[in-house]
Design an enzyme around this catalytic site. Structure first.
Site, PDB file in Angstrom:
ATOM      1  N   HIS A  31      54.174  -2.718 -11.779  1.00 53.52           N
ATOM      2  CA  HIS A  31      54.971  -3.434 -12.759  1.00 53.52           C
ATOM      3  C   HIS A  31      55.164  -3.385 -13.667  1.00 53.52           C
ATOM      4  O   HIS A  31      56.575  -3.613 -14.345  1.00 53.52           O
ATOM      5  CB  HIS A  31      52.995  -3.630 -13.165  1.00 53.52           C
TER       6      HIS A  31
ATOM      7  N   GLU B 214      49.131   5.110 -22.235  1.00 55.91           N
ATOM      8  CA  GLU B 214      47.819   3.910 -22.548  1.00 55.91           C
ATOM      9  C   GLU B 214      46.820   4.900 -21.176  1.00 55.91           C
ATOM     10  O   GLU B 214      45.269   4.858 -21.477  1.00 55.91           O
ATOM     11  CB  GLU B 214      47.725   3.237 -22.611  1.00 55.91           C
ATOM     12  N   ASP B 215      47.719   4.650 -19.869  1.00 53.81           N
ATOM     13  CA  ASP B 215      46.469   4.760 -18.877  1.00 53.81           C
ATOM     14  C   ASP B 215      46.829   6.131 -18.196  1.00 53.81           C
ATOM     15  O   ASP B 215      46.288   6.086 -17.292  1.00 53.81           O
ATOM     16  CB  ASP B 215      47.349   3.475 -17.884  1.00 53.81           C
TER      17      ASP B 215
ATOM     18  N   HIS C 205      56.582   2.280 -20.288  1.00 60.24           N
ATOM     19  CA  HIS C 205      55.284   1.659 -21.322  1.00 60.24           C
ATOM     20  C   HIS C 205      53.662   1.771 -21.192  1.00 60.24           C
ATOM     21  O   HIS C 205      53.040   2.129 -22.288  1.00 60.24           O
ATOM     22  CB  HIS C 205      55.576   0.260 -21.333  1.00 60.24           C
TER      23      HIS C 205
ATOM     24  N   ASP D 125      63.173 -39.692 -20.419  1.00 58.54           N
ATOM     25  CA  ASP D 125      64.174 -38.384 -19.918  1.00 58.54           C
ATOM     26  C   ASP D 125      63.587 -36.858 -19.520  1.00 58.54           C
ATOM     27  O   ASP D 125      63.207 -36.351 -20.164  1.00 58.54           O
ATOM     28  CB  ASP D 125      64.788 -38.295 -21.748  1.00 58.54           C
TER      29      ASP D 125
ATOM     30  N   ASP E 265      56.041  -6.990 -20.385  1.00 59.13           N
ATOM     31  CA  ASP E 265      55.011  -6.815 -20.236  1.00 59.13           C
ATOM     32  C   ASP E 265      54.583  -8.017 -20.073  1.00 59.13           C
ATOM     33  O   ASP E 265      53.818  -8.317 -18.677  1.00 59.13           O
ATOM     34  CB  ASP E 265      54.904  -5.782 -20.896  1.00 59.13           C
TER      35      ASP E 265
HETATM   36 MN    MN Z   1      52.201  -3.056 -19.302  1.00 61.33          MN
END
Ligand code: MN
Length: 706
Positions: A48, A76-77, A72, A260, A139
């Site tokens: 990712h 957080e993870d 990134h 169109d 992201d």
């Molecule tokens: Mn992410």
């Protein structure tokens, strides 16, 4: 790893000076941090961040943006901290990663359409640096690409958020590649049936469409070449979501009726050639009326520039044509991101171009802005003048940047403000002086017993809050003036009185409260009320119980007109006037004292004490009496004290005078009498050492305009 190598190669293409080894290190660091984690698809998690970095490298973003993309999700993870990142990759990257983490924590929970724009603005404000926003978009784009591995409910909520929040942000930043892909992906999850139908019919008709497209491409290219114009003609079939919207707008259910579907771009070398090409094309194919737009002369707010027209092309079927230069094209595709891609390559970009770019930026965000250092550091927060906060229920409120909790409280409702006794921000109780920050969740604690204090004006910056607080005090002040007026009238007359309308009208008052307010503010005097009442209805006047002047000089200090005075009510008597320096005044609670104007009554006399010191000479007293009589002044009382010794006597007199000025002339005359050594007014207190102090409350009510 070949994956990361293709990204660093891309980066080097746009930014030859980039430190590729540093990007490699960021990759290794992220791979280590995410090792063992897998995505819903079953792939290793590191795929990712790599794909996010790839999207950004395709846009030509800089080294720090690529590193931020790789890192990134680590804070957080994983167990990685911001300090770790600071140590390894420096302050700039830490700011970007931190910004991204903060944006990630904002989740769109309110379903109200009117909040959508505020929510977008909040994301802008939270991002602080434009690159944070670009990484966030990349992201989200990659998450959309892999959304099919999630549960349906999750798919729908992410797709809705993407369509309502992120695709418009991408549009506003001018990044059309990302915007279109986000829209089509969201469309496929939100309206799967319509999506399938549309893509199927597009695929069925694609043979003919593609044929038409390449045919017209060749024709246009040929025509332009003949005219000696160097141009690149590109045809494309419009993206699904925009077709879907167009069909919906026109009420069409079948793609065949759309004429169109194909659009052409003609890219030329310079600006004048754009208009030249337009002329050539209109001379061959007739334009559709009302479809020509000059976005070169008048760029769109997001900075987009192009000439747009529609022509009746082959078989008279419509085709859209966009004409632009190479740099306009780059901007149309990549928007803001093009700025980074060109920043280092295109060193001769002039100050004016930079300024134009800045102007676009600010127009885009619809904010006032000082040009300053914005271009240098890309800080969004320098030109966003607002702060976006949540209520407890998740509604978004927009406040000025310096806003404090009371501003929020008054913004919710005036009563919430008036009764605010405390505030919790993100669950923690804080001071009223706390400045609110983007994304704060605010809970105002109220109590019915609470009311505003003047201190609050220090803790409120919005005009709404300040006005409400001031208004509250105005109402309170009016109430206390009315109350005071009522008390004055009641004490003076000894009873509760309600005057008839005819009398109120004569005094220009709508009702009794209005009259009492005027009385309380000293805009009207008790005397005036009684005089008016007497003129209107003498019977009423008698009822009031007064037939004499309401201002009565006190016997303790014997003030006369012209003295500085204050008054106090005596029920059923009137206002007793004291000299401001009188002992009684200084001994009393100041709130009870009224600031009165006292000019005295015409043709009335007031008693003043005068003390005379003289030599014991024959006929002294007679000469003094004659002098006083000559001044047409009555003597109410006179005492003689000859015990002073040394042949000197002291005379104390109570004289009837009209005013201070009148008394002064009498004293001057007395001083001229043979044998008189001194003559002066006598008080029961020493002048002028005592100063009357009055409370703030008293001043507010009685010393208006001061
Ligand atoms: Mn992410």
């Amino acid at each position: 790893m070949s994956d990361i190598t293709s990204i660093t190669q891309r980066l080097k293409g746009h930014h030859p000076d980039a430190d590729l080894e540093r990007v490699q290190r960021a990759y290794a660091f992220a791979a280590q941090a995410h090792s063992g984690q897998v995505r819903s698809s079953g792939e290793p998690y590191i795929i990712h961040p790599i794909e996010v970095a790839r999207i950004l490298s395709d846009l030509g973003m800089d080294e720090d943006s690529i590193i931020t993309a790789l890192l990134h999700d680590t804070v957080e993870d994983t167990s990685v901290t911001l300090d770790d990142i600071r140590e390894l990759f420096g302050e700039e990257v830490v700011c970007l990663v931190d910004g991204l983490t903060k944006v990630g924590q904002i989740s769109f929970s309110s379903n109200e359409q009117k909040q959508v724009e505020n929510f977008r603005k909040m994301i802008l404000a939270t991002a602080q640096d434009l690159r944070v926003l670009l990484v966030k978009l990349a992201d989200r784009l990659h998450n959309m690409r892999t959304l099919n591995f999630l549960k349906e409910a999750k798919q729908r909520s992410i797709a809705t958020e993407t369509l309502q929040i992120y695709a418009p942000l991408a549009h506003r930043l001018g990044i059309h590649r990302i915007k279109q892909e986000m829209e089509d992906a969201s469309f496929s999850f939100l309206e799967p049936e319509a999506y399938k139908r549309l893509s199927k019919s597009l695929a069925l008709g694609s043979g003919k469409l593609l044929q038409n497209k390449s045919l017209l491409e060749q024709v246009l290219q040929g025509v332009l070449e003949k005219q000696g114009i160097d141009a690149k003609v590109q045809g494309r079939i419009k993206h699904l979501y925009s077709l879907f919207n167009k069909m919906k707008k026109k009420g069409l259910d079948n793609l065949d009726k759309m004429d169109d579907l194909v659009a052409f771009r003609i890219i030329v070398k310079d600006l004048p050639t754009c208009y030249l090409v337009l002329g050539v094309i209109h001379s061959i194919y007739s334009p559709v009326p009302g479809r020509f737009k000059d976005y070169i002369g008048l760029p769109k707010p997001n900075g987009y520039q192009s000439l747009h027209t529609s022509i009746h092309g082959l078989d008279k079927s419509r085709a859209e044509v966009q004409i632009r230069t190479e740099s306009m094209h780059q901007y149309a595709e990549d928007g803001i991101a093009a700025h980074w891609a060109y920043k280092e390559k295109d060193r001769q970009s002039s100050e004016q171009e930079k300024f134009q770019w800045l102007k676009r930026m600010t127009d885009m965000l619809q904010e006032d802005c000082e040009p300053a250092e914005l271009v240098k550091n890309m800080r969004i927060d320098l030109f966003i003048q607002e702060v976006y906060v949540f209520s407890r229920d998740g509604d978004i409120f927009v406040l000025p940047r310096k806003a404090m909790p009371l501003d929020f409280a008054y913004h919710v409702h005036t009563d919430v403000g008036h009764h605010c006794i405390g505030v919790r921000v993100n669950g923690r109780e804080v001071d009223l002086s706390t400045h609110l920050r983007n994304g704060d969740q605010i809970e105002i604690i109220t109590s019915p017993d609470q009311s505003p204090s003047r201190q609050w004006l220090k803790y409120a910056c919005t005009s709404r809050a300040r006005h409400a607080i001031r208004q509250w005090f105005r109402v309170q002040e009016r109430q206390s003036c009315i109350h005071l007026g009522q008390e004055m009238l009641q004490q003076a007359s000894g009873r509760k009185i309600s005057l008839p309308n005819s009398i109120l009208r004569r005094m220009n008052c709508d009702d009794m409260d209005g009259l009492m307010e005027k009385l309380g503010r000293s805009e009207i005097s008790l005397d005036e009320i009684f005089v008016t009442t007497n003129q209107e209805r003498p019977r009423w006047f008698n009822m009031l119980g007064f037939s004499k002047n309401l201002r009565i000089p006190s016997e303790c200090c014997r003030p006369i007109p012209g003295d500085p005075v204050v008054g106090m009510f005596k029920s059923g008597v009137g206002i007793i006037i004291h000299h401001q320096s009188c002992e009684k005044v200084t001994n009393k609670e100041s709130k009870q004292w009224l600031d009165v104007r006292w000019e005295g009554e015409e043709s009335s006399f007031y008693a003043a004490k005068v003390q005379l010191r003289s030599r014991n000479k024959t006929g002294m007293l007679a000469r003094t009496s004659l002098c006083i009589e000559a001044c047409q002044v009555n003597i109410e009382d006179l005492t003689l004290d000859q015990t002073s010794g040394g042949g000197i006597s002291t005379v104390n007199m109570l004289l009837h005078v009209r005013s201070c000025a009148h008394l002064d002339t009498v004293i001057e005359k007395l001083k001229e009498v043979d044998g008189v050594m001194s003559a002066k007014r006598q008080f029961n207190f020493d002048l002028p050492k005592i100063n009357l102090t009055v409370s703030d409350n008293f001043k507010q009510i009685f010393f208006r305009n001061k």
